[in-house]
Design an enzyme around this catalytic site. Structure first.
Site, mmCIF file in Angstrom:
data_model
loop_
_atom_site.group_PDB
_atom_site.id
_atom_site.type_symbol
_atom_site.label_atom_id
_atom_site.label_comp_id
_atom_site.label_asym_id
_atom_site.label_seq_id
_atom_site.Cartn_x
_atom_site.Cartn_y
_atom_site.Cartn_z
ATOM 1 C CG ASN A 142 -1.897 1.129 1.273
ATOM 2 O OD1 ASN A 142 -1.497 2.287 1.178
ATOM 3 N ND2 ASN A 142 -3.173 0.809 1.412
ATOM 4 N NE ARG A 199 8.987 21.129 3.036
ATOM 5 C CZ ARG A 199 10.307 21.191 3.233
ATOM 6 N NH1 ARG A 199 11.140 21.037 2.227
ATOM 7 N NH2 ARG A 199 10.783 21.365 4.463
ATOM 8 C CG HIS A 255 -8.071 3.743 1.001
ATOM 9 N ND1 HIS A 255 -8.440 2.930 2.051
ATOM 10 C CD2 HIS A 255 -9.165 4.493 0.727
ATOM 11 C CE1 HIS A 255 -9.693 3.192 2.401
ATOM 12 N NE2 HIS A 255 -10.153 4.134 1.612
ATOM 13 N NE ARG A 283 -8.066 6.809 4.195
ATOM 14 C CZ ARG A 283 -8.949 6.027 4.810
ATOM 15 N NH1 ARG A 283 -10.226 6.373 4.843
ATOM 16 N NH2 ARG A 283 -8.554 4.888 5.369
ATOM 17 C CG HIS A 320 -3.081 8.816 1.960
ATOM 18 N ND1 HIS A 320 -3.979 8.269 1.077
ATOM 19 C CD2 HIS A 320 -3.438 8.354 3.184
ATOM 20 C CE1 HIS A 320 -4.831 7.494 1.750
ATOM 21 N NE2 HIS A 320 -4.541 7.549 3.023
ATOM 22 C CD GLU A 348 -7.090 -1.040 0.561
ATOM 23 O OE1 GLU A 348 -6.804 -0.026 1.205
ATOM 24 O OE2 GLU A 348 -6.806 -2.187 0.947
ATOM 25 C CB THR A 361 -6.884 4.926 9.690
ATOM 26 O OG1 THR A 361 -6.429 3.925 8.744
ATOM 27 C CG2 THR A 361 -7.112 4.249 11.039
ATOM 28 C CG HIS A 412 -5.858 -1.327 9.290
ATOM 29 N ND1 HIS A 412 -6.240 -0.291 8.469
ATOM 30 C CD2 HIS A 412 -5.517 -0.746 10.477
ATOM 31 C CE1 HIS A 412 -6.151 0.862 9.125
ATOM 32 N NE2 HIS A 412 -5.712 0.617 10.334
ATOM 33 C CG ASP A 413 -2.524 -1.052 12.472
ATOM 34 O OD1 ASP A 413 -3.379 -0.762 13.334
ATOM 35 O OD2 ASP A 413 -1.902 -0.201 11.793
ATOM 36 N N GLY A 453 0.995 -1.356 4.284
ATOM 37 C CA GLY A 453 1.552 -0.063 3.891
ATOM 38 C C GLY A 453 2.185 0.707 5.029
HETATM 39 C C1 DXP Z 1 -8.499 -0.455 4.255
HETATM 40 C C2 DXP Z 1 -7.296 -0.414 5.141
HETATM 41 O O1 DXP Z 1 -7.247 -0.966 6.203
HETATM 42 C C3 DXP Z 1 -6.152 0.287 4.667
HETATM 43 O O2 DXP Z 1 -5.859 -0.176 3.417
HETATM 44 C C4 DXP Z 1 -6.387 1.750 4.488
HETATM 45 O O3 DXP Z 1 -5.985 2.117 3.209
HETATM 46 C C5 DXP Z 1 -5.562 2.513 5.454
HETATM 47 O O4 DXP Z 1 -5.856 3.864 5.219
HETATM 48 P P1 DXP Z 1 -4.820 4.984 5.646
HETATM 49 O O5 DXP Z 1 -3.513 4.666 4.950
HETATM 50 O O6 DXP Z 1 -5.471 6.246 5.185
HETATM 51 O O7 DXP Z 1 -4.686 4.862 7.143
HETATM 52 N N1 LIG Z 2 -5.895 -3.035 3.291
HETATM 53 C C1 LIG Z 2 -4.800 -2.776 4.197
HETATM 54 C C2 LIG Z 2 -3.776 -1.922 3.511
HETATM 55 O O1 LIG Z 2 -3.826 -1.745 2.298
HETATM 56 C C3 LIG Z 2 -2.695 -1.306 4.281
HETATM 57 O O2 LIG Z 2 -3.009 -1.156 5.634
HETATM 58 P P1 LIG Z 2 -1.797 -0.651 6.570
HETATM 59 O O3 LIG Z 2 -0.685 -1.664 6.443
HETATM 60 O O4 LIG Z 2 -1.382 0.698 6.052
HETATM 61 O O5 LIG Z 2 -2.377 -0.610 7.953
#
Ligand code: DXP
Ligand SMILES: NCC(=O)COP(=O)(O)O
Length: 261
Positions: free
Chosen positions: A7, A18, A43, A45, A50, A74, A105, A205-206, A227
Site C-alpha cells: 500500500n 511539500r 486508497h 480518500r 495521501h 480501495e 483511518t 491493516h496494521d 503499507g
Molecule cells: C483499508 C485499510 O485498512 C487500509 O488499506 C487503508 O488504506 C488505510 O488507510 P490509511 O492509509 O489512510 O490509514
Molecule cells: N488493506 C490494508 C492496507 O492496504 C494497508 O493497511 P496498513 O498496512 O497501512 O495498515
C-alpha cells in the site's frame, strides 16, 4: 503462497507535505515491483490526504509495463468519484471499504445485513469490468455468511473478503497472550467460514514484520496488503529491502502454514 500487495498511501502522505513531488509514488511503486511485490494497493480518500486521483492514473500507466503485477484500489464506492476512477482504471481488484470521508483511518468492516443490498449493483458493475471484488470485513462469521446470500458469488470474477486485522495487530503489540490467542482464533474461525462460503481471503491493516508470522498460520490467506508499517520499516532499511524482508517473512510463514493445511 500469500501475495504481498504494498500500500503506497504513506509514500503519498510524505510527498504531500511539500510541493516538490518527492518521494515519487510511481518510483516507489516501481521499487516495490523490482523487489518482488505481487501487487500495489492505493486508497484514494475523498480528501486526498495521501493518494491523489492522479496517483491512481500514474500508477496505472506504470503497471501497463508490468502486466503480471496486480493493482488493488480501495475505497468507499458510495463516495463521489470512487467508481469513476475504478471504471477508468479497471484495476485487478477493488477492495470496498465502508469508510466515512473524514475517518482518521479504516477501522471497521461492512455491515452486510444493513448495506448488502446497496452493494450488490456496485459489486456487479465492478465484476463486469473484469475486476475481482474484495469486501473489507471484521472477523464476524455471521456477517461473512451473509455475503453468498447477495447473489454475487456466480459473477465473472472471484469474490473475496479482506479481514480487517487491526484488533489482531493491537493484541499482538500490547495484549496478553490470552488476548492474542483469542484474537487469532477469531480470525482463524472467520477465515474458515469464508473459505466454506467459497470466498477468497485477503487481510490487512496494521500488519507488520512482527505480527505476520503468527497471523499467516491461518490457512488460505491469499493476499496481505501492507503499507503503514512497511513504509516505517523502509525509512530504516530502504524500500526495496523492506519489501524483501516482508516477502521473506511471508514465505517462511507459508511454509509453516502448509504443514497446518
Ligand atoms: C483499508 C485499510 O485498512 C487500509 O488499506 C487503508 O488504506 C488505510 O488507510 P490509511 O492509509 O489512510 O490509514
Ligand atoms: N488493506 C490494508 C492496507 O492496504 C494497508 O493497511 P496498513 O498496512 O497501512 O495498515
Amino acid at each position: 503462497m500469500t501475495a504481498l500487495s504494498v500500500n503506497l498511501n504513506k509514500i503519498a502522505l510524505i510527498r504531500n507535505s511539500r510541493t516538490i513531488g518527492i518521494p515519487s509514488v510511481v518510483k516507489a511503486g516501481a521499487t516495490c515491483i523490482e523487489a518482488g511485490a505481487y501487487g500495489l494497493t492505493v486508497h484514494p480518500r475523498p480528501d486526498e490526504r495521501h493518494i491523489r486521483r492522479h496517483d491512481v492514473y500514474d500508477l496505472a500507466e506504470l503497471l501497463k509495463d508490468h502486466p503480471t503485477i496486480e493493482f488493488n484500489i480501495e475505497g468507499n464506492p458510495l463516495e463521489a468519484g470512487f467508481m469513476e476512477i475504478v471504471r477508468d482504471v479497471k484495476p485487478n481488484q477493488v477492495t470496498l471499504v465502508p469508510d466515512d470521508p473524514n475517518q482518521f483511518t479504516s477501522d471497521h468492516g461492512w455491515d452486510i445485513a444493513k448495506h448488502g443490498d446497496t452493494l450488490v449493483p456496485i459489486i456487479k458493475d465492478i465484476q463486469d469490468l473484469g475486476a475481482r471484488v474484495s469486501l473489507f470485513m471484521d472477523p464476524d462469521p455471521e456477517q461473512i455468511r451473509l455475503i453468498p446470500t447477495l447473489g454475487v458469488m456466480e459473477g465473472p470474477t472471484e469474490m473475496r473478503i479482506e479481514l480487517y486485522t487491526e484488533p489482531y495487530a493491537t493484541a499482538s503489540r500490547e495484549g496478553t497472550q490470552d488476548e492474542l490467542e483469542t484474537q487469532h482464533t477469531s480470525y482463524a474461525v472467520a477465515a474458515k467460514v469464508a473459505k466454506d462460503c467459497g470466498l477468497g481471503i485477503n487481510a490487512g491493516h496494521d500488519l507488520n514484520l512482527e505480527n505476520l508470522p503468527q497471523f499467516l498460520r491461518i490457512p488460505n490467506i491469499l493476499e496481505v496488503s501492507i503499507g503503514h508499517a512497511l513504509t516505517a520499516d523502509a525509512l530504516m532499511m530502504g524500500l526495496g529491502p523492506a519489501v524483501k524482508a516482508y516477502l521473506e517473512v511471508i514465505s517462511q510463514a507459508n511454509g509453516i502454514s502448509k504443514v497446518n493445511q
